[in-house]
Design a protein around this motif. Structure first.
Motif, PDB file in Angstrom:
ATOM      1  N   ALA A 249       0.841  -1.242   0.015  1.00  0.00           N
ATOM      2  CA  ALA A 249       0.039  -0.022   0.066  1.00  0.00           C
ATOM      3  C   ALA A 249       0.978   1.278   0.017  1.00  0.00           C
ATOM      4  O   ALA A 249       0.463   2.207  -0.390  1.00  0.00           O
ATOM      5  N   GLU A 250       2.021   1.265   0.645  1.00  0.00           N
ATOM      6  CA  GLU A 250       3.099   2.177   0.532  1.00  0.00           C
ATOM      7  C   GLU A 250       3.747   2.410  -0.994  1.00  0.00           C
ATOM      8  O   GLU A 250       4.778   3.050  -0.965  1.00  0.00           O
ATOM      9  N   GLY A 251       3.563   1.265  -1.717  1.00  0.00           N
ATOM     10  CA  GLY A 251       3.967   1.475  -3.092  1.00  0.00           C
ATOM     11  C   GLY A 251       5.578   0.644  -3.443  1.00  0.00           C
ATOM     12  O   GLY A 251       6.059   0.675  -4.226  1.00  0.00           O
ATOM     13  N   LEU A 252       5.479  -0.373  -2.342  1.00  0.00           N
ATOM     14  CA  LEU A 252       6.732  -1.409  -2.573  1.00  0.00           C
ATOM     15  C   LEU A 252       6.346  -2.523  -3.389  1.00  0.00           C
ATOM     16  O   LEU A 252       5.534  -3.275  -2.989  1.00  0.00           O
ATOM     17  N   ASN A 253       6.498  -2.384  -4.800  1.00  0.00           N
ATOM     18  CA  ASN A 253       5.974  -3.275  -5.782  1.00  0.00           C
ATOM     19  C   ASN A 253       6.980  -3.844  -6.460  1.00  0.00           C
ATOM     20  O   ASN A 253       6.916  -4.203  -7.469  1.00  0.00           O
ATOM     21  N   THR A 254       8.348  -3.853  -6.061  1.00  0.00           N
ATOM     22  CA  THR A 254       9.308  -4.451  -6.843  1.00  0.00           C
ATOM     23  C   THR A 254       9.210  -6.044  -7.062  1.00  0.00           C
ATOM     24  O   THR A 254       8.435  -6.621  -6.301  1.00  0.00           O
ATOM     25  N   PRO A 255      10.063  -6.511  -8.041  1.00  0.00           N
ATOM     26  CA  PRO A 255       9.544  -7.965  -8.110  1.00  0.00           C
ATOM     27  C   PRO A 255       9.832  -8.805  -6.938  1.00  0.00           C
ATOM     28  O   PRO A 255       8.803  -9.655  -7.131  1.00  0.00           O
ATOM     29  N   LEU A 256      10.633  -9.070  -6.208  1.00  0.00           N
ATOM     30  CA  LEU A 256      10.670  -9.962  -4.948  1.00  0.00           C
ATOM     31  C   LEU A 256       9.507  -9.457  -4.024  1.00  0.00           C
ATOM     32  O   LEU A 256       8.945 -10.378  -3.389  1.00  0.00           O
ATOM     33  N   ALA A 257       9.350  -7.947  -3.958  1.00  0.00           N
ATOM     34  CA  ALA A 257       8.213  -7.817  -2.996  1.00  0.00           C
ATOM     35  C   ALA A 257       7.051  -8.250  -3.386  1.00  0.00           C
ATOM     36  O   ALA A 257       6.192  -8.617  -2.461  1.00  0.00           O
ATOM     37  N   GLN A 258       6.759  -8.396  -4.613  1.00  0.00           N
ATOM     38  CA  GLN A 258       5.242  -8.565  -5.348  1.00  0.00           C
ATOM     39  C   GLN A 258       5.523 -10.262  -5.101  1.00  0.00           C
ATOM     40  O   GLN A 258       4.249 -10.748  -4.668  1.00  0.00           O
ATOM     41  N   THR A 259       6.304 -10.748  -5.241  1.00  0.00           N
ATOM     42  CA  THR A 259       6.349 -12.424  -5.152  1.00  0.00           C
ATOM     43  C   THR A 259       6.027 -12.935  -3.629  1.00  0.00           C
ATOM     44  O   THR A 259       5.255 -13.685  -3.306  1.00  0.00           O
ATOM     45  N   VAL A 260       6.883 -12.066  -2.643  1.00  0.00           N
ATOM     46  CA  VAL A 260       6.576 -12.635  -1.334  1.00  0.00           C
ATOM     47  C   VAL A 260       5.418 -12.042  -0.856  1.00  0.00           C
ATOM     48  O   VAL A 260       4.549 -12.793  -0.063  1.00  0.00           O
ATOM     49  N   HIS A 261       4.650 -11.115  -1.351  1.00  0.00           N
ATOM     50  CA  HIS A 261       3.383 -10.645  -1.065  1.00  0.00           C
ATOM     51  C   HIS A 261       2.296 -11.544  -1.458  1.00  0.00           C
ATOM     52  O   HIS A 261       1.489 -12.042  -0.630  1.00  0.00           O
ATOM     53  N   GLN A 262       2.607 -12.023  -2.602  1.00  0.00           N
ATOM     54  CA  GLN A 262       1.416 -13.099  -3.318  1.00  0.00           C
ATOM     55  C   GLN A 262       1.690 -14.226  -2.339  1.00  0.00           C
ATOM     56  O   GLN A 262       0.706 -14.771  -1.811  1.00  0.00           O
ATOM     57  N   THR A 263       2.834 -14.771  -2.215  1.00  0.00           N
ATOM     58  CA  THR A 263       2.960 -15.875  -1.401  1.00  0.00           C
ATOM     59  C   THR A 263       2.270 -16.020  -0.110  1.00  0.00           C
ATOM     60  O   THR A 263       1.558 -16.814   0.514  1.00  0.00           O
ATOM     61  N   PHE A 264       2.451 -15.063   0.627  1.00  0.00           N
ATOM     62  CA  PHE A 264       2.218 -14.943   2.083  1.00  0.00           C
ATOM     63  C   PHE A 264       0.677 -14.699   2.098  1.00  0.00           C
ATOM     64  O   PHE A 264      -0.033 -15.076   2.981  1.00  0.00           O
ATOM     65  N   GLN A 265       0.068 -14.043   1.080  1.00  0.00           N
ATOM     66  CA  GLN A 265      -1.370 -13.737   1.038  1.00  0.00           C
ATOM     67  C   GLN A 265      -2.109 -14.941   0.845  1.00  0.00           C
ATOM     68  O   GLN A 265      -3.015 -15.362   1.364  1.00  0.00           O
ATOM     69  N   GLN A 266      -1.546 -15.879   0.082  1.00  0.00           N
ATOM     70  CA  GLN A 266      -2.030 -17.252  -0.109  1.00  0.00           C
ATOM     71  C   GLN A 266      -1.775 -18.201   0.813  1.00  0.00           C
ATOM     72  O   GLN A 266      -2.980 -18.952   0.915  1.00  0.00           O
ATOM     73  N   ALA A 267      -0.796 -18.004   1.509  1.00  0.00           N
ATOM     74  CA  ALA A 267      -0.557 -18.853   2.727  1.00  0.00           C
ATOM     75  C   ALA A 267      -1.440 -18.553   4.020  1.00  0.00           C
ATOM     76  O   ALA A 267      -1.768 -19.486   4.825  1.00  0.00           O
ATOM     77  N   GLU A 268      -1.876 -17.246   3.896  1.00  0.00           N
ATOM     78  CA  GLU A 268      -2.449 -17.014   5.343  1.00  0.00           C
ATOM     79  C   GLU A 268      -3.721 -17.677   5.485  1.00  0.00           C
ATOM     80  O   GLU A 268      -3.857 -18.024   6.758  1.00  0.00           O
ATOM     81  N   PRO A 269      -4.560 -17.854   4.676  1.00  0.00           N
ATOM     82  CA  PRO A 269      -5.732 -18.708   5.166  1.00  0.00           C
ATOM     83  C   PRO A 269      -5.631 -19.840   6.186  1.00  0.00           C
ATOM     84  O   PRO A 269      -6.343 -20.158   7.261  1.00  0.00           O
ATOM     85  N   ALA A 270      -4.783 -20.493   5.526  1.00  0.00           N
ATOM     86  CA  ALA A 270      -4.334 -21.864   6.094  1.00  0.00           C
ATOM     87  C   ALA A 270      -3.324 -21.733   7.237  1.00  0.00           C
ATOM     88  O   ALA A 270      -3.608 -22.732   8.213  1.00  0.00           O
ATOM     89  N   LEU A 271      -2.577 -21.044   7.353  1.00  0.00           N
ATOM     90  CA  LEU A 271      -1.369 -21.121   8.291  1.00  0.00           C
ATOM     91  C   LEU A 271      -1.206 -19.811   9.050  1.00  0.00           C
ATOM     92  O   LEU A 271      -0.159 -19.581   9.446  1.00  0.00           O
TER      93      LEU A 271
END
Ligand code: NAP
Length: 285
Positions: A249-271
């Motif tokens: 939301a603060e504009g950190l959307n570089t390639p690795l930041a995007q990848t980990v953001h996506q990974t952790f959002q997907q992991a959150e419901p179960a873990l």
């Protein structure tokens, strides 16, 4: 603030409990408040007073620390019906050590000023072990004189406290370093998974990482968690998922930041309630 300020502490979770214990052990008069009252018992047994509400706590303290989950908690604790700002008292130093958005810090700093208080954002890097041993890294934003006043207390909580400028800058620095934490956590998990897939023992991989230039406190603790198959939360995965959302939301959307953001959002419901390194279970699925 007096030489021996009366301390108030709000939020007795994984971090707030050991941090407040340290201030009590250092001899500061301490009053605590936690939404779920059962978590106050250990502090009460150790000699802390308790308050029925944030407003009541503000009456009994010169400096108030907050260590709670997120923006929503901060809004309720400051501006709720029994919140800190409902207290008649003035002139308090309100130190928010939670990981929250720069925006809520700016909002609460301005409201605090209207009520005659001073607000500092002062989130921390480090986890439960560093909280227990006073080895946190503290990143502060806001009034510099207030920062200097609270330095002696920070000295019991962290090995380093840095003043970074305007309100919200502590939060901005914290979001930056937790983005790196996300990259490390996912990288470490992927390294162990790759080793496992090729028949290498986790113990050997841990020895290699620990002794390499890439070994650090994080890889040591989280490698041990992987080997023990123990994902009890020291830093809950849902909290990192929250931090990565804030960073984006603060504009950190570089390639690795995007990848980990996506990974952790997907992991959150179960873990979400397990530790950050439980991301390995998501990645192997
Ligand atoms: P935690 O164990 O989940 O504790 C959260 C605390 O926030 C509890 O005291 C909880 O009260 C309180 N809370 C949540 N929502 C609330 C609300 N609406 N009103 C009042 N109180 C509320 O979290 P933690 O691990 O201590 O983390 C606290 C903060 O530090 C978070 O911002 C986190 O991102 C940050 N942080 C954590 C770590 C870590 O390794 N754990 C490291 C660095 C920074 P209840 O007991 O009533 O639920």
């Amino acid at each position: 603030m007096t030489a021996q300020p009366r301390v108030g502490w709000i939020g007795l979770g994984n971090m707030g409990t050991p941090m407040s214990h340290r201030l009590l052990a250092a001899g500061y008069p301490l009053t605590v408040y936690n939404r779920s009252k059962d978590k106050e018992e250990a502090l009460r047994a150790a000699g802390a007073a308790t308050a029925d509400s944030p407003a009541a706590l503000a009456q009994q303290a010169d400096v108030v620390f907050l260590m709670v989950s997120d923006d929503q908690a901060i809004r309720e604790l400051f501006a709720g019906p029994d919140g800190l700002l409902a207290a008649a008292a003035r002139g308090k130093l309100l130190v928010n050590m939670s990981t929250v958005s720069p925006g809520i810090s700016e909002e609460m700093a301005s409201l605090s000023q209207e009520h005659g208080h001073t607000y500092l954002d002062a989130p921390v890097s480090g986890s439960v072990k560093q909280a227990e041993t006073g080895q946190l890294v503290i990143m502060a934003g806001g009034d510099e004189a207030a920062f200097q006043q609270v330095q002696p207390l920070f000295g019991h909580l962290g090995k380093l406290a840095l003043h970074l400028g305007a309100t919200g800058n502590g939060n901005r620095a914290k979001l930056a370093i937790n983005s790196l934490l996300g990259v490390y956590a996912q990288g470490l998990a992927e390294t162990f998974l790759f080793a496992r897939q090729h028949g290498l023992r986790a113990e050997d991989m841990q020895t290699i990482v620990t002794n390499s230039a890439l070994g650090n406190v994080f890889s040591k603790l989280k490698g041990e968690a992987i080997m023990a198959d123990n994902y009890q939360a020291a830093f809950a995965l849902k909290l990192l998922a929250k931090d990565l959302r804030l960073a984006q939301a603060e504009g950190l959307n570089t390639p690795l930041a995007q990848t980990v953001h996506q990974t952790f959002q997907q992991a959150e419901p179960a873990l979400g309630d397990e530790d950050v390194i439980a991301v390995i279970k998501h990645l192997q699925a």
